[in-house]
Design an enzyme around this catalytic site. Structure first.
Site, PDB file in Angstrom:
ATOM      1  N   SER A  12       0.799  -1.219  -0.008  1.00  0.00           N
ATOM      2  CA  SER A  12       0.011  -0.057   0.072  1.00  0.00           C
ATOM      3  C   SER A  12       0.986   1.258   0.005  1.00  0.00           C
ATOM      4  O   SER A  12       1.535   1.398   0.633  1.00  0.00           O
ATOM      5  CB  SER A  12      -0.900   0.050   1.120  1.00  0.00           C
ATOM      6  OG  SER A  12      -1.495   1.368   1.483  1.00  0.00           O
ATOM      7  N   HIS A  37      -1.185  -1.249  -4.498  1.00  0.00           N
ATOM      8  CA  HIS A  37      -2.333  -0.929  -3.780  1.00  0.00           C
ATOM      9  C   HIS A  37      -2.541   0.498  -3.523  1.00  0.00           C
ATOM     10  O   HIS A  37      -1.539   1.143  -2.918  1.00  0.00           O
ATOM     11  CB  HIS A  37      -2.447  -1.937  -2.487  1.00  0.00           C
ATOM     12  CG  HIS A  37      -3.628  -1.809  -1.852  1.00  0.00           C
ATOM     13  ND1 HIS A  37      -4.932  -2.468  -2.266  1.00  0.00           N
ATOM     14  CD2 HIS A  37      -4.233  -1.083  -0.679  1.00  0.00           C
ATOM     15  CE1 HIS A  37      -5.943  -2.161  -1.167  1.00  0.00           C
ATOM     16  NE2 HIS A  37      -5.277  -1.269  -0.294  1.00  0.00           N
ATOM     17  N   ASP A  39      -4.747   3.454  -1.873  1.00  0.00           N
ATOM     18  CA  ASP A  39      -5.786   3.753  -0.777  1.00  0.00           C
ATOM     19  C   ASP A  39      -6.527   5.094  -1.135  1.00  0.00           C
ATOM     20  O   ASP A  39      -5.751   6.331  -0.513  1.00  0.00           O
ATOM     21  CB  ASP A  39      -5.215   3.605   0.642  1.00  0.00           C
ATOM     22  CG  ASP A  39      -5.103   2.109   0.910  1.00  0.00           C
ATOM     23  OD1 ASP A  39      -5.976   1.101   0.798  1.00  0.00           O
ATOM     24  OD2 ASP A  39      -3.888   1.753   1.432  1.00  0.00           O
ATOM     25  N   MET A  41      -8.964   7.835   0.391  1.00  0.00           N
ATOM     26  CA  MET A  41      -9.946   8.099   1.461  1.00  0.00           C
ATOM     27  C   MET A  41     -10.387   9.318   1.505  1.00  0.00           C
ATOM     28  O   MET A  41      -9.763  10.239   0.766  1.00  0.00           O
ATOM     29  CB  MET A  41      -8.993   8.101   2.735  1.00  0.00           C
ATOM     30  CG  MET A  41      -8.261   6.551   3.172  1.00  0.00           C
ATOM     31  SD  MET A  41      -7.360   6.609   4.585  1.00  0.00           S
ATOM     32  CE  MET A  41      -6.517   5.006   4.373  1.00  0.00           C
ATOM     33  N   HIS A  70      -8.336   1.157  -4.094  1.00  0.00           N
ATOM     34  CA  HIS A  70      -9.321   0.702  -2.842  1.00  0.00           C
ATOM     35  C   HIS A  70      -9.890   2.112  -2.352  1.00  0.00           C
ATOM     36  O   HIS A  70      -9.433   2.945  -1.848  1.00  0.00           O
ATOM     37  CB  HIS A  70      -8.451   0.208  -1.715  1.00  0.00           C
ATOM     38  CG  HIS A  70      -9.108  -0.129  -0.412  1.00  0.00           C
ATOM     39  ND1 HIS A  70      -8.641  -0.448   0.717  1.00  0.00           N
ATOM     40  CD2 HIS A  70     -10.457  -0.385  -0.076  1.00  0.00           C
ATOM     41  CE1 HIS A  70      -9.454  -0.548   1.658  1.00  0.00           C
ATOM     42  NE2 HIS A  70     -10.716  -0.550   1.109  1.00  0.00           N
ATOM     43  N   MET A  72     -12.185   4.077  -0.399  1.00  0.00           N
ATOM     44  CA  MET A  72     -12.928   4.211   1.068  1.00  0.00           C
ATOM     45  C   MET A  72     -13.641   5.559   1.163  1.00  0.00           C
ATOM     46  O   MET A  72     -13.012   6.488   1.649  1.00  0.00           O
ATOM     47  CB  MET A  72     -11.613   4.185   2.168  1.00  0.00           C
ATOM     48  CG  MET A  72     -11.127   2.628   2.390  1.00  0.00           C
ATOM     49  SD  MET A  72      -9.742   2.999   3.330  1.00  0.00           S
ATOM     50  CE  MET A  72      -8.408   2.953   1.646  1.00  0.00           C
ATOM     51  N   MET A 141     -11.148  -6.636   5.047  1.00  0.00           N
ATOM     52  CA  MET A 141     -10.580  -5.643   6.091  1.00  0.00           C
ATOM     53  C   MET A 141     -10.053  -6.303   7.362  1.00  0.00           C
ATOM     54  O   MET A 141     -10.773  -6.651   8.329  1.00  0.00           O
ATOM     55  CB  MET A 141     -11.337  -4.281   6.238  1.00  0.00           C
ATOM     56  CG  MET A 141     -11.682  -3.440   5.238  1.00  0.00           C
ATOM     57  SD  MET A 141     -10.202  -3.024   4.111  1.00  0.00           S
ATOM     58  CE  MET A 141      -9.074  -2.172   5.411  1.00  0.00           C
ATOM     59  N   ASP A 177      -6.379  -6.930   4.131  1.00  0.00           N
ATOM     60  CA  ASP A 177      -5.875  -5.607   4.042  1.00  0.00           C
ATOM     61  C   ASP A 177      -5.856  -4.866   5.450  1.00  0.00           C
ATOM     62  O   ASP A 177      -6.912  -4.903   5.992  1.00  0.00           O
ATOM     63  CB  ASP A 177      -6.805  -4.618   3.009  1.00  0.00           C
ATOM     64  CG  ASP A 177      -6.153  -3.108   3.018  1.00  0.00           C
ATOM     65  OD1 ASP A 177      -4.982  -3.012   3.472  1.00  0.00           O
ATOM     66  OD2 ASP A 177      -7.099  -2.458   2.281  1.00  0.00           O
TER      67      ASP A 177
HETATM   68  C1  DX5 Z   1      -6.171   1.083   5.722  1.00  0.00           C
HETATM   69  C2  DX5 Z   1      -5.689   0.675   4.231  1.00  0.00           C
HETATM   70  C3  DX5 Z   1      -4.530  -0.082   4.285  1.00  0.00           C
HETATM   71  C4  DX5 Z   1      -3.221   0.169   5.002  1.00  0.00           C
HETATM   72  C5  DX5 Z   1      -2.724  -0.882   5.463  1.00  0.00           C
HETATM   73  O1  DX5 Z   1      -7.440   1.677   5.691  1.00  0.00           O
HETATM   74  O2  DX5 Z   1      -6.796   0.043   3.455  1.00  0.00           O
HETATM   75  O3  DX5 Z   1      -4.267  -0.518   2.752  1.00  0.00           O
HETATM   76  O4  DX5 Z   1      -2.473   1.162   4.265  1.00  0.00           O
HETATM   77  O5  DX5 Z   1      -1.493  -0.584   6.109  1.00  0.00           O
HETATM   78  P1  DX5 Z   1      -0.740  -1.419   6.975  1.00  0.00           P
HETATM   79  O6  DX5 Z   1      -0.369  -2.644   6.345  1.00  0.00           O
HETATM   80  O7  DX5 Z   1       0.316  -0.752   7.631  1.00  0.00           O
HETATM   81  O8  DX5 Z   1      -1.815  -2.076   8.150  1.00  0.00           O
HETATM   82 ZN    ZN Z   2      -6.451  -0.590   1.351  1.00  0.00          ZN
END
Ligand code: DX5
Ligand code: ZN
Length: 232
Positions: A12, A37, A39, A41, A70, A72, A141, A177
């Site tokens: 990620s 990956h 993320d 948000m 991904h 969110m 998750m 994840d």
């Molecule tokens: C959390 C994200 C993950 C996160 C994982 O909301 O969707 O992808 O970056 O990070 P680690 O591996 O540090 O838990």
């Molecule tokens: Zn993620």
């Protein structure tokens, strides 16, 4: 993207240097990752803000493997075309992000992307049953989404095991994840996960000027997971 259940490590970039995404992506790919990956948000569905379609589009030329986006965010539907046009290979939306996940998954495939369905730790797998024909990936998750570096939630191992049974022979990836390390990855590989997202556990100890630790971290997660995979 061809389908198989081999272990895929998806770092990620939430844990990368935000001022250096291009170099960071080239570094993790050179060090042996399988997917990248991303993320996204929105500060509304999750209590953190990252980036939107223009940044995803800007990093796309640096990704030679699979760009796994991904989302969110809520709502999702108004942004699907923009993330598809930005070059996403996989777009994953959360079951909890709105009342019409079926429509959302249809829209992701209609936009030419693989469709992913993410489940928060508190969400059961019952609602996945009538979506199985519409998904290419289910993301379990293993932390509450929003931040990197959180602790793995062990109850999700059993969820992955039950989901793997439900999926049977269908060509659907199980992605996990959050909190994935060489210690937690084998539990999930044994239960049936094949795509392992890891942020802090991949990027720790390295940098674009010293990328070798990224490779060591990726290999440590991969070998622990592969040894635990059913049939290994
Ligand atoms: C959390 C994200 C993950 C996160 C994982 O909301 O969707 O992808 O970056 O990070 P680690 O591996 O540090 O838990
Ligand atoms: Zn993620």
């Amino acid at each position: 993207m061809t389908f198989d259940r081999s272990i895929k490590i998806a770092p990620s970039i939430l844990s990368a240097d935000f001022a250096n995404f291009g170099q960071e992506i080239r570094a993790i790919e050179a060090q042996g990752c399988d997917w990248v990956h991303v993320d996204v948000m929105d500060g509304h569905f999750v209590p953190n803000l990252t980036f939107g379609p223009p940044l995803v589009k800007a990093i796309r030329p640096h990704v030679k493997t699979v760009m796994d986006v991904h989302l969110m965010i809520a709502p999702v539907d108004p942004y699907i075309d923009a993330f598809a046009e930005a070059g996403s290979d996989v777009i994953t939306a959360h079951l909890e992000a709105g009342p019409h996940i079926h429509r959302t998954l249809q829209a992701i495939r209609a936009a030419g992307c693989k469709a992913g369905l993410a489940l928060n730790p508190g969400t059961g797998i019952e609602d996945v049953e009538y979506l199985l024909d519409m998904v290419d990936l289910v993301c379990v998750m293993t932390v509450n989404p929003g931040f990197g570096g959180q602790k793995f939630i062990h109850s999700q191992v059993e969820k992955v095991r039950r989901l793997r049974e439900m999926i049977g022979d269908r060509p659907i990836h199980i992605e996990i994840d959050g909190g994935i390390t060489p210690e937690t990855a084998p539990l999930m590989a044994e239960a049936g996960a094949d795509v392992l997202v890891a942020g802090s556990a991949v990027f720790k100890g390295g940098s674009v000027d010293n990328p070798a630790p990224y490779g060591e971290n990726i290999r440590a997660i991969r070998s622990a997971a592969e040894a635990a995979q059913p049939g290994a």
